[in-house]
Scaffold this motif. Structure first.
Motif, mmCIF file in Angstrom:
data_model
loop_
_atom_site.group_PDB
_atom_site.id
_atom_site.type_symbol
_atom_site.label_atom_id
_atom_site.label_comp_id
_atom_site.label_asym_id
_atom_site.label_seq_id
_atom_site.Cartn_x
_atom_site.Cartn_y
_atom_site.Cartn_z
ATOM 1 N N SER A 111 0.822 -1.208 0.000
ATOM 2 C CA SER A 111 0.000 0.000 0.000
ATOM 3 C C SER A 111 0.856 1.257 0.000
ATOM 4 N N THR A 112 2.019 1.193 0.639
ATOM 5 C CA THR A 112 2.922 2.343 0.636
ATOM 6 C C THR A 112 3.431 2.628 -0.765
ATOM 7 N N TYR A 113 3.906 1.590 -1.450
ATOM 8 C CA TYR A 113 4.405 1.769 -2.816
ATOM 9 C C TYR A 113 3.313 2.330 -3.727
ATOM 10 N N ILE A 114 2.138 1.692 -3.664
ATOM 11 C CA ILE A 114 1.052 2.114 -4.553
ATOM 12 C C ILE A 114 0.621 3.534 -4.218
ATOM 13 N N TYR B 84 0.650 6.272 -7.103
ATOM 14 C CA TYR B 84 -0.725 6.499 -7.544
ATOM 15 C C TYR B 84 -1.079 7.977 -7.456
ATOM 16 N N ASN B 85 -0.590 8.640 -6.410
ATOM 17 C CA ASN B 85 -0.888 10.060 -6.266
ATOM 18 C C ASN B 85 -0.131 10.896 -7.294
ATOM 19 N N VAL B 86 0.985 10.389 -7.809
ATOM 20 C CA VAL B 86 1.687 11.091 -8.885
ATOM 21 C C VAL B 86 0.857 11.055 -10.163
ATOM 22 N N VAL B 87 0.214 9.923 -10.425
ATOM 23 C CA VAL B 87 -0.683 9.846 -11.584
ATOM 24 C C VAL B 87 -1.840 10.828 -11.420
ATOM 25 N N LEU C 17 6.891 13.694 0.021
ATOM 26 C CA LEU C 17 8.348 13.753 -0.137
ATOM 27 C C LEU C 17 8.881 12.570 -0.938
ATOM 28 N N LEU C 18 8.321 11.374 -0.696
ATOM 29 C CA LEU C 18 8.763 10.197 -1.442
ATOM 30 C C LEU C 18 8.308 10.243 -2.901
ATOM 31 N N GLY C 19 7.286 11.035 -3.192
ATOM 32 C CA GLY C 19 6.807 11.157 -4.561
ATOM 33 C C GLY C 19 7.542 12.202 -5.376
ATOM 34 N N VAL C 20 8.347 13.039 -4.714
ATOM 35 C CA VAL C 20 9.065 14.102 -5.424
ATOM 36 C C VAL C 20 9.961 13.559 -6.537
#
Length: 633
Positions: free
Chosen positions: A116-119, A123-126, A431-434
């Motif tokens: 769930s963390t990875y997705i 997913y929020n970047v999409v 931050l991880l999605g940056v």
């Protein structure tokens, strides 16, 4: 809770069941059962229903694909969905707390959290890219309509450049078929402007500030909708789960009125019965059902944990699963009616314009929209629909992680500060999605999509079935469901849980391994080191299972390994319904110094005066690990 009604759909009680004070004071519950159903529909119905299923359907035999698809729904999708809902609802715990049923397998819950963390990160970047397209569509002319922009190349050839018609259209078709070098304005806008794509996954380049800003907007929206947990998200889903169907219907009505729409729909539905015998078609059908419903992500267990104990989750599982699959089929009409119109306009075959994934959402479909009158309006509606579809899934992914943390810690302090936990998870996710908003971000996004949540989900689901049916025991679990619903699971589901569904899950795993191909993006082939990182991401969720199992066996009592194994797999004393009112029979509470500290004092009739309540003996019940849970493209 919003409603005090104790019957019917609003509280989801089993028909004939007497009304009860059926609420968890500390964890909270859904305001009513409609909120749970809408949230689960929003969770299951995601971007994959729009950009993956229609493509799989036409590629695997059109209407013929529907046959194996619905077979897999009946024998695998609905049974697994029902199992996860009943699992979370019975214990009122998320994907960590429920493993009191067999503590050695708590690593399955941690694996779900990792997935769930990875997705949740990618997913929020999409969603943020959909936000970006949504904002830039608010103009008189869509920016990807013509080839006259600074980012375009000489190979760019738009369908509207120079009033393409008649002889020009013929020349365009000849050019398209002869050279295959034509690039559309939408593709160049996507690659050269939105992404400013680098040449290698290791070359991150600079952060794309417009995407970074949209990523911040996306996470702020998700946080605000979950600021009060299920109490706030349960109200938001009345809009986010229903409005996409309004948009789909508007686009469908507009699509079928266009020239060539029927050709596109026939391309989507025309059955090729010879493909029924192809194992790949059955594998694709099983995989799509499994991933589309969100099994083994932890989200279903988490959402069901906020249900009232006697909610009819058997009915809910059937309603939600069928709604999810019907949405996929309906979305196919919306997509292919527009693509058929575009193919007719270009005088090419539909297969030349059909695509899936980001290629469909951000290249093929946006280009088709430029051909429509008032194209910005249709573009705004389309991307608004993608945003809502994505948010429905993202809500559950974030709530899965937050609930897991809060339930696992379990103290009064963290329960009162759940909003701050939600904020912390949201900030960490941002931050991880940056890195995914850099010039190489799309490479990393697709790497995570292909590896982080692929075969690892299949392994997690298979182990979950085995642990519940064969370690905890199918008879025990069937009795638990009968205690909760008032009737045992139907014989069909009992057979599926014990034999058919695990066999299909194993088939999906074998199919995934056999069909494995190294990931690529258009003409770019991923280097070996990047693929290795992908496998490590996949392994990181699965490895939680044996690591925790070894840890639990080592910490269990016993003189021999066999005794330790028995104690590690035996259900905990606090396994069972969370409220004392429901703990009957073998779950009847035993009050001892070791358990009293975990009990929640909860009056059965809180509406009576305090003096009367003080005079009577308080009813105490174990709130389980509510003090000591969790939850494509």
């Amino acid at each position: 809770m919003a409603d005090k009604c104790s019957e019917g759909l609003l509280n989801g009680t089993v028909p004939g069941e007497r009304g009860k004070q059926d609420k968890s004071v500390k964890r909270g519950n859904w305001g009513n059962q409609i909120e749970f159903v809408l949230t689960s529909v929003g969770y299951a119905v995601g971007l994959g229903n729009v950009w993956r299923f229609p493509y799989l359907c036409y590629r695997n035999g059109g209407g013929a694909f529907m046959f194996p698809y619905f077979i897999m729904l009946v024998f695998c999708g609905i049974p697994l969905f029902f199992m996860e809902l009943s699992f979370g609802q019975f214990a009122s715990q998320g994907c960590l707390g429920v493993w009191r049923v067999s503590p050695m397998f708590k690593g399955v819950g941690y694996g779900m959290m990792v997935v769930s963390t990875y997705i949740g990160i990618y997913y929020n970047v999409v969603i943020c890219i959909a936000f970006y397209y949504f904002f830039v569509s608010m103009t008189r002319v869509l920016p990807w309509t013509y080839c006259s922009n600074a980012w375009n190349t000489p190979d760019c050839m738009g369908v509207l450049d120079g009033n393409l018609s008649g002889h020009a259209a013929h020349n365009f078709t000849h050019f398209f078929n002869a050279t295959q070098k034509r690039t559309s304005p939408s593709e160049e806008y996507w690659r050269r402007y939105v992404l400013d794509l680098s040449d290698d996954i290791g070359n991150l380049g600079e952060v794309r500030l417009p995407l970074l800003g949209c990523l911040g907007v996306s996470w702020v929206v998700v946080f605000l909708c979950l600021i009060k947990g299920v109490k706030s998200s349960g109200k938001v889903v009345y809009f986010t789960a229903t409005f996409p169907y309004v948009v789909l219907t508007i686009l469908f009505v507009r699509g079928i009125t266009l020239d060539g729409a029927l050709t596109g729909i026939m391309y989507y539905l025309t059955p090729q019965w010879d493909k029924i015998l192809d194992a790949k078609v059955w594998g694709d059908a099983a995989s799509q059902i499994f991933y589309s419903l969100g099994c083994a992500w932890g989200g279903l267990i988490t959402m069901a944990s906020y249900n009232k104990f006697n909610n009819n989750c058997y009915r809910d599982s059937i309603i939600i699963s069928i709604t999810n699959c019907a949405t996929s089929v309906y979305a196919g009409f919306v997509i292919f009616s527009i693509l058929g119109f575009m193919a007719n306009h270009l005088s090419v075959d539909v297969s030349k314009v059909a695509d899936h994934g980001p290629g469909l959402a951000f290249v093929a479909y946006p280009e088709a929209l430029t051909l429509l009158p008032i194209s910005p309006l249709w573009s705004i509606l389309f991307f608004f629909m993608l945003i809502l579809l994505g948010l429905g899934t993202q809500f559950c992914l974030l709530e899965t992680l937050v609930t897991a943390i809060v339930d696992e810690v379990g103290s009064e302090w963290i329960i009162r500060r759940k909003t701050f936990v939600t904020l912390g998870v949201a900030v960490a996710g941002f931050l991880l999605g940056v890195p995914l908003t850099t010039q190489a971000g799309i490479y990393w996004l697709l790497l995570m999509d292909n590896y982080a949540a692929s075969f690892s989900l299949v392994i997690i689901s298979c182990i979950m079935c085995v642990a519940i049916m064969y370690i905890y025991g199918h008879r025990n679990y069937f009795k638990d469901i009968e205690m909760m619903l008032g009737f045992p699971p139907p014989l069909f589901f009992q057979i599926c849980w014990r034999f058919i569904s695990p066999a299909i899950i194993f088939f999906i795993l074998v199919f995934t391994v056999i069909q494995y191909r190294p990931i690529s993006y258009n003409d770019y082939v991923y280097p070996t080191w990047a693929i290795s990182i992908g496998f490590l991401m996949a392994l990181s969720s699965v490895i939680c299972i044996p690591i925790y199992a070894i840890y639990k066996v080592c910490r269990s009592e016993g003189d021999t390994l066999l005794e330790r194994l028995k104690n590690a797999t035996k259900a905990s004393k606090d396994w069972g319904p969370a409220l004392a009112e429901h703990r009957s029979g073998r779950y009847a509470p035993t009050f001892s110094p070791s358990t009293e500290s975990h009990l929640e004092v909860q009056p059965l009739q809180p509406e009576k005066g305090r003096s009367e309540a003080a005079a009577a003996s308080p009813v105490q019940g174990s709130n389980g690990s509510a003090h000591s849970q969790d939850s494509r493209l």
